[in-house]
Design a protein around this motif. Sequence first.
Motif, mmCIF file in Angstrom:
data_model
loop_
_atom_site.group_PDB
_atom_site.id
_atom_site.type_symbol
_atom_site.label_atom_id
_atom_site.label_comp_id
_atom_site.label_asym_id
_atom_site.label_seq_id
_atom_site.Cartn_x
_atom_site.Cartn_y
_atom_site.Cartn_z
ATOM 1 N N LEU A 49 0.814 -1.222 0.000
ATOM 2 C CA LEU A 49 0.000 0.000 0.000
ATOM 3 C C LEU A 49 0.851 1.278 0.000
ATOM 4 O O LEU A 49 0.327 2.375 -0.021
ATOM 5 C CB LEU A 49 -0.950 0.006 1.207
ATOM 6 N N LEU A 50 2.177 1.097 0.035
ATOM 7 C CA LEU A 50 3.057 2.278 0.026
ATOM 8 C C LEU A 50 3.469 2.632 -1.404
ATOM 9 O O LEU A 50 3.516 1.769 -2.280
ATOM 10 C CB LEU A 50 4.324 1.998 0.853
ATOM 11 N N SER A 51 3.795 3.926 -1.596
ATOM 12 C CA SER A 51 4.281 4.345 -2.922
ATOM 13 C C SER A 51 5.753 3.959 -3.062
ATOM 14 O O SER A 51 6.392 3.550 -2.083
ATOM 15 C CB SER A 51 4.132 5.859 -3.059
ATOM 16 N N LYS A 52 6.292 4.103 -4.269
ATOM 17 C CA LYS A 52 7.698 3.741 -4.513
ATOM 18 C C LYS A 52 8.642 4.534 -3.604
ATOM 19 O O LYS A 52 9.607 3.991 -3.076
ATOM 20 C CB LYS A 52 8.061 4.039 -5.976
ATOM 21 N N VAL A 53 8.350 5.828 -3.456
ATOM 22 C CA VAL A 53 9.203 6.689 -2.627
ATOM 23 C C VAL A 53 9.091 6.288 -1.159
ATOM 24 O O VAL A 53 10.096 6.195 -0.446
ATOM 25 C CB VAL A 53 8.816 8.176 -2.833
ATOM 26 N N GLU A 54 7.866 6.026 -0.718
ATOM 27 C CA GLU A 54 7.658 5.617 0.679
ATOM 28 C C GLU A 54 8.376 4.293 0.974
ATOM 29 O O GLU A 54 8.950 4.116 2.045
ATOM 30 C CB GLU A 54 6.157 5.479 0.968
ATOM 31 N N LYS A 55 8.345 3.401 -0.020
ATOM 32 C CA LYS A 55 9.029 2.111 0.151
ATOM 33 C C LYS A 55 10.527 2.327 0.377
ATOM 34 O O LYS A 55 11.130 1.685 1.235
ATOM 35 C CB LYS A 55 8.836 1.239 -1.102
ATOM 36 N N ALA A 56 11.110 3.236 -0.421
ATOM 37 C CA ALA A 56 12.555 3.503 -0.303
ATOM 38 C C ALA A 56 12.875 4.041 1.087
ATOM 39 O O ALA A 56 13.820 3.568 1.743
ATOM 40 C CB ALA A 56 12.980 4.501 -1.379
ATOM 41 N N ILE A 57 12.089 5.008 1.538
ATOM 42 C CA ILE A 57 12.378 5.648 2.826
ATOM 43 C C ILE A 57 12.156 4.685 3.992
ATOM 44 O O ILE A 57 13.010 4.578 4.877
ATOM 45 C CB ILE A 57 11.542 6.947 2.986
ATOM 46 N N ILE A 58 11.047 3.947 3.952
ATOM 47 C CA ILE A 58 10.769 3.042 5.086
ATOM 48 C C ILE A 58 11.764 1.891 5.103
ATOM 49 O O ILE A 58 12.134 1.391 6.179
ATOM 50 C CB ILE A 58 9.291 2.548 5.096
ATOM 51 N N MET A 59 12.245 1.470 3.929
ATOM 52 C CA MET A 59 13.233 0.397 3.908
ATOM 53 C C MET A 59 14.531 0.841 4.595
ATOM 54 O O MET A 59 15.101 0.112 5.407
ATOM 55 C CB MET A 59 13.527 -0.048 2.480
ATOM 56 N N LEU A 60 14.947 2.059 4.268
ATOM 57 C CA LEU A 60 16.178 2.589 4.888
ATOM 58 C C LEU A 60 15.979 2.752 6.397
ATOM 59 O O LEU A 60 16.880 2.521 7.191
ATOM 60 C CB LEU A 60 16.561 3.922 4.228
ATOM 61 N N TYR A 61 14.759 3.128 6.775
ATOM 62 C CA TYR A 61 14.436 3.276 8.201
ATOM 63 C C TYR A 61 14.461 1.910 8.890
ATOM 64 O O TYR A 61 15.041 1.756 9.970
ATOM 65 C CB TYR A 61 13.063 3.946 8.338
ATOM 66 N N LEU A 62 13.840 0.918 8.259
ATOM 67 C CA LEU A 62 13.813 -0.431 8.837
ATOM 68 C C LEU A 62 15.217 -1.021 8.927
ATOM 69 O O LEU A 62 15.492 -1.868 9.768
ATOM 70 C CB LEU A 62 12.917 -1.361 7.999
#
Lengths: 215, 171
Positions: free
Chosen positions: B116-129
């Motif tokens: 349900l996340l956008s491509k940009v959100e995926k990038a940011i949350i992945m780096l956060y995780l």
Amino acid sequence: MNLDELKTTWADYTSELVHENEVEEAQVQVMLSHQPQSIISKINKSLLFEFSLLFICSVIFLFVINQYPENHFLFNFSLVMLGVCAVFSGFFIYQYKIINNLDYATENLAESLKKSISSLNSFIKIYFYSNAILAPIGFFVGMLFSYNIFQTEAEGENEGSTPAFFPVDEYFIFLILVAVLVFVFFFFFTKIYIHKLYGVHLKSLKECLAELESA
Amino acid sequence: MTSPQLEQKFTSVITKHQGIIHKVCGMYCHHPEERKDLFQEIISQLWRSFPSFRGDSMVSTWMYRVALNTAISSFRKESKRKDKESINERIFQIPISKPNEDKEEKLKYLYKAIGLLSKVEKAIIMLYLEEHSYEEIAQITGITKTNVGVKINRIKSKLQRILKPMYDELR
């Protein structure tokens, strides 16, 4: 599930994923020798094929210019077609440069997106103009050529005659009308075709950049 | 450095840090075949940029940058399978050696949330995780640290909203 649990789940998932898909150095070397079949490599192949065809045509026209300088019609026609080939070649070289400039490597995400959007915009413009404008011109010159052959045969002239290159009569007006129709068709067809090929991707890149830069 | 030496150095770096590429592939592609294609495309892009990598930034930062750029910007065809597949179908493609019910449920939710996340959100949350600092995330994405913070908070809220009903369902 809260965010801490999500972190743990993500860590579990990725450790399994890495473990299951681990590659050796030899496999990486094999991957380097097999370039992925991305759309860029397909476009490159297509551009190379079209450029080769154009080169062969240019050689043929150069041969005709060199061999039949006394035949004004063949000489003029080949000269015009050589000019069209030269312009097309310029477009191909420019397209090739743009498409191979799409390098996602050295910049950060925002810069890379800006560069990709700018390159893709230039590529689309050049693709559009080369197909929507030059193709009808090529078509018009081709029809003019066939008309001159027909006229030469009808007049019962001998080989090597010099028919008028731009005869102004009803058929010539008909040719212009057909060229205009072809232009209109190519204009809209190319627009729809390019949008289908690259428009969606370009829109997606613009949306990503807008989202990234929004506060 | 000669070409074979460069290639040797490159393969060694990639083998050592391959986890980064697998994680990016796992975030952006659900189907194993798609993951494989993206993996190869990222390797190709990394190889292209390797000669210009002078070590000014960390290897991991460079790899994340290239991998995320490739995953987001490349001309990959969008999967038609994505919309047709159900979450349950996807879950069987996740390589888990010894699945248990709880783990499977959580993975199912993780996938649903990521989807349900956008491509940009995926990038940011992945780096956060992956426990990257705001500064590192800012370096990779090219936005300010403040903006990184704002975006992470926004994504966290979004994930909370997505995950809460699922969590309630589990209880």
